[in-house]
Design a protein around this motif. Structure first.
Motif, PDB file in Angstrom:
ATOM      1  N   GLN A  42      -2.981   0.524 -23.113  1.00  0.00           N
ATOM      2  CA  GLN A  42      -3.314   1.934 -22.889  1.00  0.00           C
ATOM      3  C   GLN A  42      -2.053   2.780 -22.794  1.00  0.00           C
ATOM      4  OE1 GLN A  42      -5.418  -0.307 -21.919  1.00  0.00           O
ATOM      5  NE2 GLN A  42      -7.332   0.537 -22.683  1.00  0.00           N
ATOM      6  N   GLU A  43      -1.020   2.211 -22.208  1.00  0.00           N
ATOM      7  CA  GLU A  43       0.248   2.919 -22.050  1.00  0.00           C
ATOM      8  C   GLU A  43       1.404   1.939 -22.226  1.00  0.00           C
ATOM      9  OE1 GLU A  43       0.449   6.148 -21.578  1.00  0.00           O
ATOM     10  OE2 GLU A  43      -1.594   6.648 -20.892  1.00  0.00           O
ATOM     11  N   ILE A  44       2.515   2.434 -22.742  1.00  0.00           N
ATOM     12  CA  ILE A  44       3.752   1.658 -22.805  1.00  0.00           C
ATOM     13  C   ILE A  44       4.833   2.477 -22.100  1.00  0.00           C
ATOM     14  CG2 ILE A  44       5.526   0.626 -24.270  1.00  0.00           C
ATOM     15  CD1 ILE A  44       3.399   0.169 -26.395  1.00  0.00           C
ATOM     16  N   ILE A  45       5.363   1.933 -21.003  1.00  0.00           N
ATOM     17  CA  ILE A  45       6.278   2.707 -20.162  1.00  0.00           C
ATOM     18  C   ILE A  45       7.564   1.907 -19.909  1.00  0.00           C
ATOM     19  CG2 ILE A  45       6.561   3.937 -17.972  1.00  0.00           C
ATOM     20  CD1 ILE A  45       3.479   4.085 -17.834  1.00  0.00           C
ATOM     21  N   ILE A  69      -0.165   6.054 -13.630  1.00  0.00           N
ATOM     22  CA  ILE A  69      -1.122   5.217 -12.891  1.00  0.00           C
ATOM     23  C   ILE A  69      -2.232   6.076 -12.294  1.00  0.00           C
ATOM     24  CG2 ILE A  69      -1.409   3.846 -10.769  1.00  0.00           C
ATOM     25  CD1 ILE A  69       1.344   2.597 -11.378  1.00  0.00           C
ATOM     26  N   LYS A  70      -1.863   7.191 -11.700  1.00  0.00           N
ATOM     27  CA  LYS A  70      -2.837   8.063 -11.033  1.00  0.00           C
ATOM     28  C   LYS A  70      -3.899   8.582 -12.004  1.00  0.00           C
ATOM     29  CE  LYS A  70       0.302   9.697  -7.401  1.00  0.00           C
ATOM     30  NZ  LYS A  70       0.922  10.876  -6.759  1.00  0.00           N
ATOM     31  N   LYS A  71      -3.522   8.804 -13.243  1.00  0.00           N
ATOM     32  CA  LYS A  71      -4.474   9.315 -14.244  1.00  0.00           C
ATOM     33  C   LYS A  71      -5.638   8.356 -14.467  1.00  0.00           C
ATOM     34  CE  LYS A  71      -0.992  11.850 -16.954  1.00  0.00           C
ATOM     35  NZ  LYS A  71      -0.281  11.901 -18.266  1.00  0.00           N
ATOM     36  N   TYR A  72      -5.393   7.070 -14.274  1.00  0.00           N
ATOM     37  CA  TYR A  72      -6.401   6.055 -14.574  1.00  0.00           C
ATOM     38  C   TYR A  72      -7.179   5.586 -13.344  1.00  0.00           C
ATOM     39  CZ  TYR A  72      -4.462   5.507 -19.301  1.00  0.00           C
ATOM     40  OH  TYR A  72      -4.060   5.709 -20.600  1.00  0.00           O
ATOM     41  N   LEU A  73      -6.734   5.977 -12.163  1.00  0.00           N
ATOM     42  CA  LEU A  73      -7.410   5.522 -10.949  1.00  0.00           C
ATOM     43  C   LEU A  73      -8.660   6.353 -10.670  1.00  0.00           C
ATOM     44  CD1 LEU A  73      -4.446   4.824  -8.474  1.00  0.00           C
ATOM     45  CD2 LEU A  73      -5.774   3.172  -9.801  1.00  0.00           C
ATOM     46  N   PRO A  74      -9.681   5.752 -10.072  1.00  0.00           N
ATOM     47  CA  PRO A  74     -10.908   6.501  -9.758  1.00  0.00           C
ATOM     48  C   PRO A  74     -10.716   7.449  -8.578  1.00  0.00           C
ATOM     49  CG  PRO A  74     -11.054   4.250  -8.932  1.00  0.00           C
ATOM     50  CD  PRO A  74      -9.782   4.319  -9.723  1.00  0.00           C
ATOM     51  N   GLU A  75     -11.545   8.453  -8.532  1.00  0.00           N
ATOM     52  CA  GLU A  75     -11.593   9.364  -7.376  1.00  0.00           C
ATOM     53  C   GLU A  75     -12.468   8.733  -6.304  1.00  0.00           C
ATOM     54  OE1 GLU A  75     -10.369  12.346  -6.635  1.00  0.00           O
ATOM     55  OE2 GLU A  75      -9.438  13.042  -8.501  1.00  0.00           O
ATOM     56  N   GLN A  76     -11.888   8.474  -5.147  1.00  0.00           N
ATOM     57  CA  GLN A  76     -12.652   7.899  -4.040  1.00  0.00           C
ATOM     58  C   GLN A  76     -11.880   8.056  -2.736  1.00  0.00           C
ATOM     59  OE1 GLN A  76     -13.127   3.599  -4.358  1.00  0.00           O
ATOM     60  NE2 GLN A  76     -11.265   3.393  -5.544  1.00  0.00           N
ATOM     61  N   ASP A 111       8.838   7.539 -11.395  1.00  0.00           N
ATOM     62  CA  ASP A 111       7.964   8.685 -11.117  1.00  0.00           C
ATOM     63  C   ASP A 111       6.953   8.866 -12.235  1.00  0.00           C
ATOM     64  OD1 ASP A 111       9.125   9.265  -8.683  1.00  0.00           O
ATOM     65  OD2 ASP A 111      10.498  10.771  -9.483  1.00  0.00           O
ATOM     66  N   GLU A 112       7.397   8.656 -13.467  1.00  0.00           N
ATOM     67  CA  GLU A 112       6.497   8.766 -14.617  1.00  0.00           C
ATOM     68  C   GLU A 112       5.446   7.660 -14.582  1.00  0.00           C
ATOM     69  OE1 GLU A 112       4.694  10.274 -17.887  1.00  0.00           O
ATOM     70  OE2 GLU A 112       6.345  11.196 -16.757  1.00  0.00           O
ATOM     71  N   LEU A 113       5.857   6.467 -14.207  1.00  0.00           N
ATOM     72  CA  LEU A 113       4.912   5.353 -14.088  1.00  0.00           C
ATOM     73  C   LEU A 113       3.866   5.653 -13.024  1.00  0.00           C
ATOM     74  CD1 LEU A 113       3.935   2.472 -14.625  1.00  0.00           C
ATOM     75  CD2 LEU A 113       5.703   1.645 -13.054  1.00  0.00           C
ATOM     76  N   LYS A 114       4.308   6.170 -11.908  1.00  0.00           N
ATOM     77  CA  LYS A 114       3.390   6.499 -10.811  1.00  0.00           C
ATOM     78  C   LYS A 114       2.394   7.585 -11.249  1.00  0.00           C
ATOM     79  CE  LYS A 114       5.661   6.389  -7.037  1.00  0.00           C
ATOM     80  NZ  LYS A 114       6.604   6.834  -5.989  1.00  0.00           N
ATOM     81  N   LYS A 115       2.912   8.583 -11.939  1.00  0.00           N
ATOM     82  CA  LYS A 115       2.066   9.687 -12.416  1.00  0.00           C
ATOM     83  C   LYS A 115       1.009   9.172 -13.405  1.00  0.00           C
ATOM     84  CE  LYS A 115       4.442  13.233 -13.669  1.00  0.00           C
ATOM     85  NZ  LYS A 115       5.267  14.130 -14.522  1.00  0.00           N
ATOM     86  N   ILE A 133       0.838  -1.207   0.000  1.00  0.00           N
ATOM     87  CA  ILE A 133       0.000   0.000   0.000  1.00  0.00           C
ATOM     88  C   ILE A 133       0.872   1.256   0.000  1.00  0.00           C
ATOM     89  CG2 ILE A 133      -1.846   1.231   1.204  1.00  0.00           C
ATOM     90  CD1 ILE A 133      -2.437  -1.593   2.549  1.00  0.00           C
ATOM     91  N   TYR A 134       0.749   2.003  -1.073  1.00  0.00           N
ATOM     92  CA  TYR A 134       1.506   3.255  -1.238  1.00  0.00           C
ATOM     93  C   TYR A 134       0.595   4.451  -0.961  1.00  0.00           C
ATOM     94  CZ  TYR A 134       3.574   7.237  -3.682  1.00  0.00           C
ATOM     95  OH  TYR A 134       4.062   8.487  -3.997  1.00  0.00           O
ATOM     96  N   ASN A 135       1.058   5.383  -0.151  1.00  0.00           N
ATOM     97  CA  ASN A 135       0.290   6.598   0.154  1.00  0.00           C
ATOM     98  C   ASN A 135       1.118   7.845  -0.132  1.00  0.00           C
ATOM     99  OD1 ASN A 135      -2.346   5.792   1.616  1.00  0.00           O
ATOM    100  ND2 ASN A 135      -0.811   4.558   2.672  1.00  0.00           N
ATOM    101  N   ASP A 136       0.504   8.843  -0.717  1.00  0.00           N
ATOM    102  CA  ASP A 136       1.090  10.184  -0.774  1.00  0.00           C
ATOM    103  C   ASP A 136      -0.022  11.200  -0.585  1.00  0.00           C
ATOM    104  OD1 ASP A 136      -0.179  10.434  -3.245  1.00  0.00           O
ATOM    105  OD2 ASP A 136       1.648  10.125  -4.413  1.00  0.00           O
ATOM    106  N   SER A 137       0.236  12.468  -0.848  1.00  0.00           N
ATOM    107  CA  SER A 137      -0.725  13.532  -0.533  1.00  0.00           C
ATOM    108  C   SER A 137      -2.009  13.474  -1.361  1.00  0.00           C
ATOM    109  CB  SER A 137      -0.071  14.900  -0.723  1.00  0.00           C
ATOM    110  OG  SER A 137       0.375  15.042  -2.063  1.00  0.00           O
ATOM    111  N   ASP A 138      -1.950  12.856  -2.549  1.00  0.00           N
ATOM    112  CA  ASP A 138      -3.146  12.862  -3.403  1.00  0.00           C
ATOM    113  C   ASP A 138      -3.564  11.482  -3.897  1.00  0.00           C
ATOM    114  OD1 ASP A 138      -1.094  12.393  -5.142  1.00  0.00           O
ATOM    115  OD2 ASP A 138      -1.583  13.983  -6.557  1.00  0.00           O
ATOM    116  N   SER A 139      -2.969  10.412  -3.339  1.00  0.00           N
ATOM    117  CA  SER A 139      -3.338   9.084  -3.837  1.00  0.00           C
ATOM    118  C   SER A 139      -3.074   7.983  -2.813  1.00  0.00           C
ATOM    119  CB  SER A 139      -2.559   8.761  -5.123  1.00  0.00           C
ATOM    120  OG  SER A 139      -1.197   8.520  -4.824  1.00  0.00           O
TER     121      SER A 139
END
Length: 294
Positions: A143-146, A163-170, A157-161, A45-51
């Motif tokens: 959808q993406e090739i990284i 990933i966040k684009k595709y995750l739902p808001e909840q 960092d680019e991979l993490k960024k 489980i990864y946590n930061d300020s917005d995800s």
């Protein structure tokens, strides 16, 4: 808040566990160059300020040669329909082979976004990498090739960024204090197993298992007893070593990692047991993967 589950999928030894560990900034899943090192579904489980990103590490998928292989493959596929993103990892040094294409066929008709994560790019020339990317585009509608190097941390960092684009808001699913879905007892046994794989190379098959029989956390020390289970007497002799030398090295290396993980002194004892008749040993069977936990 961007929150969701991200499955790490791929053949054995493509770097799934290393990637999760690097993303978390802590060694949670054991790693080795042996097929079948990862035998359980482990959430990190990864946590930061917005995800909050829940990485789901899975056993490597390969052609099943025995019952254990079949169970490990089943475990890997079992979570696919319950995640928000699939990271399909490929070892760029080996290229995209039949095993990768076999897994992609299983993902066909899934509505879940699939990212192709090309790992170990530090071992590849640019023109070789571009060739693999061109080949991949014709295999599957990713959808993406990284491209990344999970070992060196390149492009994570680019991979993490992305990933966040595709995750739902909840809302967050887990608290900030929660790191994984597995117990401290399980982590202790896995670290001991990792050291056995490191020190025995190809002498000991990946079916060796470790089981934490005693775990007691005190104020200044954690007391742990780990039982190492093998199927043949000659394997027991190998793991113990001459005058107990190899088992001492296993304990020394495991203790170092455990103290680093728990942040306190660890008193570790290890024992080796041979079990030839598994029918009466349910707990070991389940741990080993030869019987599914009901």
């Amino acid at each position: 808040m961007k929150v969701g589950f991200v499955s790490l999928l791929g053949r054995p030894n493509v770097g799934k566990s290393t990637l999760m560990n690097k993303m978390l900034g802590i060694k949670l899943a054991i790693t080795s160059d042996k097929v079948g090192t990862t035998r359980n579904i482990i959430n990190g489980i990864y946590n930061d300020s917005d995800s909050q990103i829940i990485f789901v590490d899975t056993p490597g998928i390969n052609k099943p040669l025995n019952k254990l292989d079949s169970i490990l493959n089943k475990k890997s596929y079992s979570n696919i329909d319950f995640v928000d993103i699939i990271l399909f990892l490929v070892d760029t040094k080996s290229g995209i082979g039949r095993g990768d294409k076999y897994i992609l066929d299983k993902l066909d008709n899934k509505e879940i976004p699939v990212f192709l994560v090309l790992n170990k790019i530090d071992k590849l020339k640019r023109d070789e990498l571009l060739k693999i990317i061109d080949e991949a585009k014709d295999l599957y509608p990713f959808q993406e090739i990284i491209p990344i190097s999970s070992l060196k941390g390149d492009n994570l960092d680019e991979l993490k960024k992305t990933i966040k684009k595709y995750l739902p808001e909840q809302e967050k699913i887990f608290t900030n204090d929660e790191l994984t879905n597995v117990s401290e007892r399980f982590i202790a046994s896995e670290i001991v197993r990792e050291k056995i794989l490191e020190l025995t190379h190809n002498e000991v098959p990946h079916t060796v298992t470790c089981y934490t029989e005693y775990f007691k956390e005190k104020k200044e020390v954690i007391e742990i007893n780990v039982l190492i289970v093998v199927e043949r007497e000659n394997l027991k002799k190998i793991i113990i070593g001459k005058d107990g030398s190899l088992l001492k090295q296993v304990g020394k290396r495991a203790r170092y990692d455990l103290e680093k993980f728990y942040g306190k002194k660890v008193y570790l004892e290890t024992f080796v047991k041979t079990i030839k008749n598994w029918k009466d040993e349910e707990k070991y069977l389940i741990e080993l993967g030869l019987k599914e936990d009901e």
